[in-house]
Design an enzyme around this catalytic site. Structure first.
Site, PDB file in Angstrom:
ATOM      1  N   HIS A   1       0.826  -1.205   0.000  1.00  6.78           N
ATOM      2  CA  HIS A   1       0.000   0.000   0.000  1.00  6.78           C
ATOM      3  C   HIS A   1       0.860   1.255   0.000  1.00  6.78           C
ATOM      4  O   HIS A   1       2.083   1.203   0.184  1.00  6.78           O
ATOM      5  CB  HIS A   1      -0.961   0.001   1.194  1.00  6.78           C
ATOM      6  CG  HIS A   1      -0.309  -0.132   2.544  1.00  6.78           C
ATOM      7  ND1 HIS A   1       0.424   0.871   3.137  1.00  6.78           N
ATOM      8  CD2 HIS A   1      -0.298  -1.165   3.425  1.00  6.78           C
ATOM      9  CE1 HIS A   1       0.856   0.467   4.315  1.00  6.78           C
ATOM     10  NE2 HIS A   1       0.439  -0.764   4.522  1.00  6.78           N
TER      11      HIS A   1
ATOM     12  N   CYS B   1       3.749  -5.067   6.261  1.00  7.90           N
ATOM     13  CA  CYS B   1       3.270  -4.667   4.939  1.00  7.90           C
ATOM     14  C   CYS B   1       4.409  -4.047   4.124  1.00  7.90           C
ATOM     15  O   CYS B   1       5.450  -3.686   4.669  1.00  7.90           O
ATOM     16  CB  CYS B   1       2.136  -3.645   5.068  1.00  7.90           C
ATOM     17  SG  CYS B   1       0.600  -4.374   5.634  1.00  7.90           S
TER      18      CYS B   1
END
Lengths: 301, 372
Positions: free
Chosen positions: A184, A200
């Site tokens: 992201h 992440c």
């Protein structure tokens, strides 16, 4: 608008909030000073930036303590913000001021072919591959030492437009079986090129938007690099899902017994290959749990 | 006129008795034929050729030479076992590898002229011969033996057995003098316990730590791993069984033709011989298997990495061998017994159960899994 919606639908994207499992790990509420020091994951990122700016000299950790509050207030004063010590969206945006994504030539039209992604957490780079050949490379931030980005072969299972904040402009969820991980954007661009997340893969918003537009749900994402310390004393059996299973699948493949994608899921294919190796080498193959002899044979113990 | 006729008749009769020039049998035209083959992956072995790459090359050459199309699929050994046991459809498979634990599937269609027995080591050809015809193209001799290393501190050597091995019971009971009768199974296990004691929980660790000097049963694949993983020299050291069974047990993996109709059957039979030779050569180089094809004996002599004495011992044991591929019913019965009693065997060898309890368990398993 219709064309955009159709394009979004074709790429399997949804608009709106990232899935809950990602949101839990990336708090969106403002960071408030408190009589008792607050412990939060993003305080680590905050303190790193304050240190870079020369406003904080203490340890970089997750504790929003008195020293960190003082540093935030000083920053807010310097940026004509109300010096409340509350780190809200405005303060995060101000902290990002001056951090620029490295300039690069504008990408030409992408070549025809099947896209896949390779992420190297040692090099902190994400490479967009076309038919197995590298096409474009982007800098990323990966998981911290105690929350490493999971190594393995994943697939993008969800895509969406984020509303800014910790997920930046876009998010792409991966099918890691033991937790919520994804690729992201970010509102902390100074972290790109370092180890900051809880697993992440963070990208500059411009970069993640570019990748987002090119890949579809189902795209393969191969992550290599640093792993947590693996513990093969734990029983591995059908149904297990762990980094140890990824390592087992990779070892089987290296031996010539492919289980398919190294996705950390101990399914029927992995079970069949474990039994095959055990039987071939004349070891016990009757147990559900992977025998320690097979682990030893594969160089895992 | 009558005389002329009579002469003509006599002449034609005489001509009929003259030997005619033999007409060569017509070779079946295989061009355009398409077959599916199931083969397996082989482990990556340092210093040995990549089996998959070699096999792909061999198949490509065969396709070109015969104008055929071969759909070569690498499947798991379990998939093959299920196919041959009739427990999975696997439709359209014309040729299949037997796996290292072969058996003759029920209803295997005959393939006359599949392979020439004279081209193979006698015992390898005999292994797959029934009623005078070969049922598969033999690839190599997959031997099983005890293996030793020098005791690091010259103390009394210890031998460890691997009771969970697929070869553990087979290597003692797949002989006419043995057999899978429950009494024989118990007698053998009692002998193992008395002779070798309690098996280690992790035999490979015991080997690597120097706690044991001899391991058995060891397959060629495990032998290669023992040889390449530790620092100590490793040698074959066959040990006779309780009924003087030879110290070297073996199977002969091969390629079975499943196609029953032409031209698929002939195409598969020709490819079977080629694939078997390819695997035999790989086995000699990678894991010390003995190629079944006589023409490849030199590969074993030169590339197997065995000592002269080891090669001699293996060759002598195999050349004198009388083992035969089991029928599906016998094989599956033995497998069922092994699976059912494996835990009981471990318990007995560890001293946690008595011989009487073991015997009862084996009898119950035998009654449950009666041969068809």
């Amino acid at each position: 608008m219709l064309v955009i919606s159709l394009a979004v639908a074709a790429l399997g994207a949804s608009s709106g909030k990232p899935p809950a499992f990602l949101a839990e790990d990336e708090p969106r509420e403002p960071l408030m000073p408190s009589p008792e020091p607050v412990r939060r994951h993003d305080v680590y990122d905050l303190k790193s930036r304050l240190k870079e700016l020369g406003l904080y000299a203490g340890p970089v950790d997750e504790v929003y303590d008195v020293a960190a509050v003082a540093a935030v207030k000083e920053f807010q004063r310097q940026y004509w913000l109300a010096d409340t010590g509350i780190v809200d969206d405005g303060t995060w945006r101000a902290l990002a001021h001056g951090v620029e994504r490295p300039l690069r030539p504008v990408a030409g039209p992408p070549p025809e072919g099947t896209f896949s992604i390779e992420v190297d957490t040692e090099k902190l780079a994400l490479t967009l591959m076309v038919d197995g050949s590298p096409w474009r490379t982007y800098p990323v931030a990966a998981g911290r030492w105690d929350t490493k980005t999971p190594v393995g072969e994943w697939k993008i299972v969800e895509k969406g437009f984020a509303e800014g904040g910790p997920f930046g402009a876009r998010w792409m969820g991966l099918d890691v079986p033991w937790g919520g991980y994804g690729i992201h954007g970010t509102n902390m661009p100074w972290t790109i090129g370092g180890y900051y997340s809880i697993g992440c893969i963070r990208m500059f918003n411009e970069d993640v938007s570019e990748v987002f537009d090119l890949v579809a749900v189902g795209t393969l994402v191969k992550v290599t690099g640093y792993r947590p310390e693996l513990d093969f004393t734990l029983a591995l059996r059908p149904g297990s899902a762990s980094p140890e299973v990824v390592a087992l699948q990779e070892a089987l493949r290296k031996q010539g017994f492919d289980t398919g994608r190294c996705d950390g899921r101990f399914g029927a294919a992995t079970e069949a290959r474990v039994k095959e190796v055990a039987r071939l080498y004349g070891l016990s193959s009757s147990s559900q749990v992977v025998p320690v002899t097979v682990l030893r044979l594969l160089g895992l113990r | 006129m009558a005389f002329l006729l009579a002469c003509a008749l006599l002449f034609s009769a005489a001509s009929a008795c003259l030997p005619r020039e033999k007409q060569a049998p017509k070779e079946l035209d295989l061009s355009g034929t398409s077959i599916t083959v199931w083969d397996v992956s082989q482990p990556a072995v340092a210093g040995a050729p990549d089996y998959s790459a070699e096999t792909a090359r061999v198949v490509a050459e065969f396709e070109k030479d015969h104008g055929v199309k071969v759909d070569l699929r690498l499947v798991s050994r379990q998939d093959i076992s299920l196919l041959l046991a009739g427990k999975s459809p696997g439709t359209g498979v014309s040729l299949v590898y037997s796996t290292e634990w072969p058996f003759v599937p029920a209803g295997l269609p005959g393939s006359p002229g599949l392979a020439d027995p004279a081209a193979y080591v006698d015992s390898a050809a005999a292994y797959w011969t029934k009623d005078g015809a070969m049922l598969a193209a033999p690839a190599y001799v997959h031997w099983v033996s005890a293996v030793s290393t020098a005791a690091p501190d010259k103390t009394t050597p210890a031998t460890a057995c691997i009771p969970g091995s697929a070869a553990f019971l087979k290597s003692a009971l797949d002989y006419p003098s043995g057999g899978w009768d429950p009494d024989n199974v118990v007698t053998y296990l009692a002998w193992v316990k008395e002779t070798y004691g309690t098996p280690p929980q992790d035999p490979l660790a015991a080997w690597q730590d120097g706690a044991v000097q001899t391991l058995f049963p060891v397959t060629p694949y495990l032998y290669q791993w023992l040889r390449d993983s530790g620092g100590r020299p490793v040698t074959l050291s066959p040990e006779a069984g309780p009924r003087n069974e030879p110290g070297v047990y073996y199977t002969v993996p091969g390629y079975l033709v499943l196609a029953g109709e032409e031209p698929y059957r002939t195409c598969a039979a020709k490819l079977a011989v080629v694939l078997a030779a390819n695997l035999g050569r790989w086995a000699a180089r990678a894991i010390g298997g003995l190629p079944a094809a006589m023409a490849d004996a030199a590969v074993f002599q030169v590339d197997s990495r065995f000592s002269d004495a080891e090669r001699s011992a293996l060759i002598q044991a195999v050349y004198a061998g009388t083992l035969r591929v089991p029928a599906a019913a016998d094989f599956l019965y033995a497998e069922a017994i092994e699976d059912t009693v494996s835990e009981d065997v471990s318990q007995f060898l560890s001293g946690k159960t008595t011989e009487a309890e073991l015997s009862q368990s084996i009898r119950e398993a035998s009654q449950k899994h009666t041969k068809p």
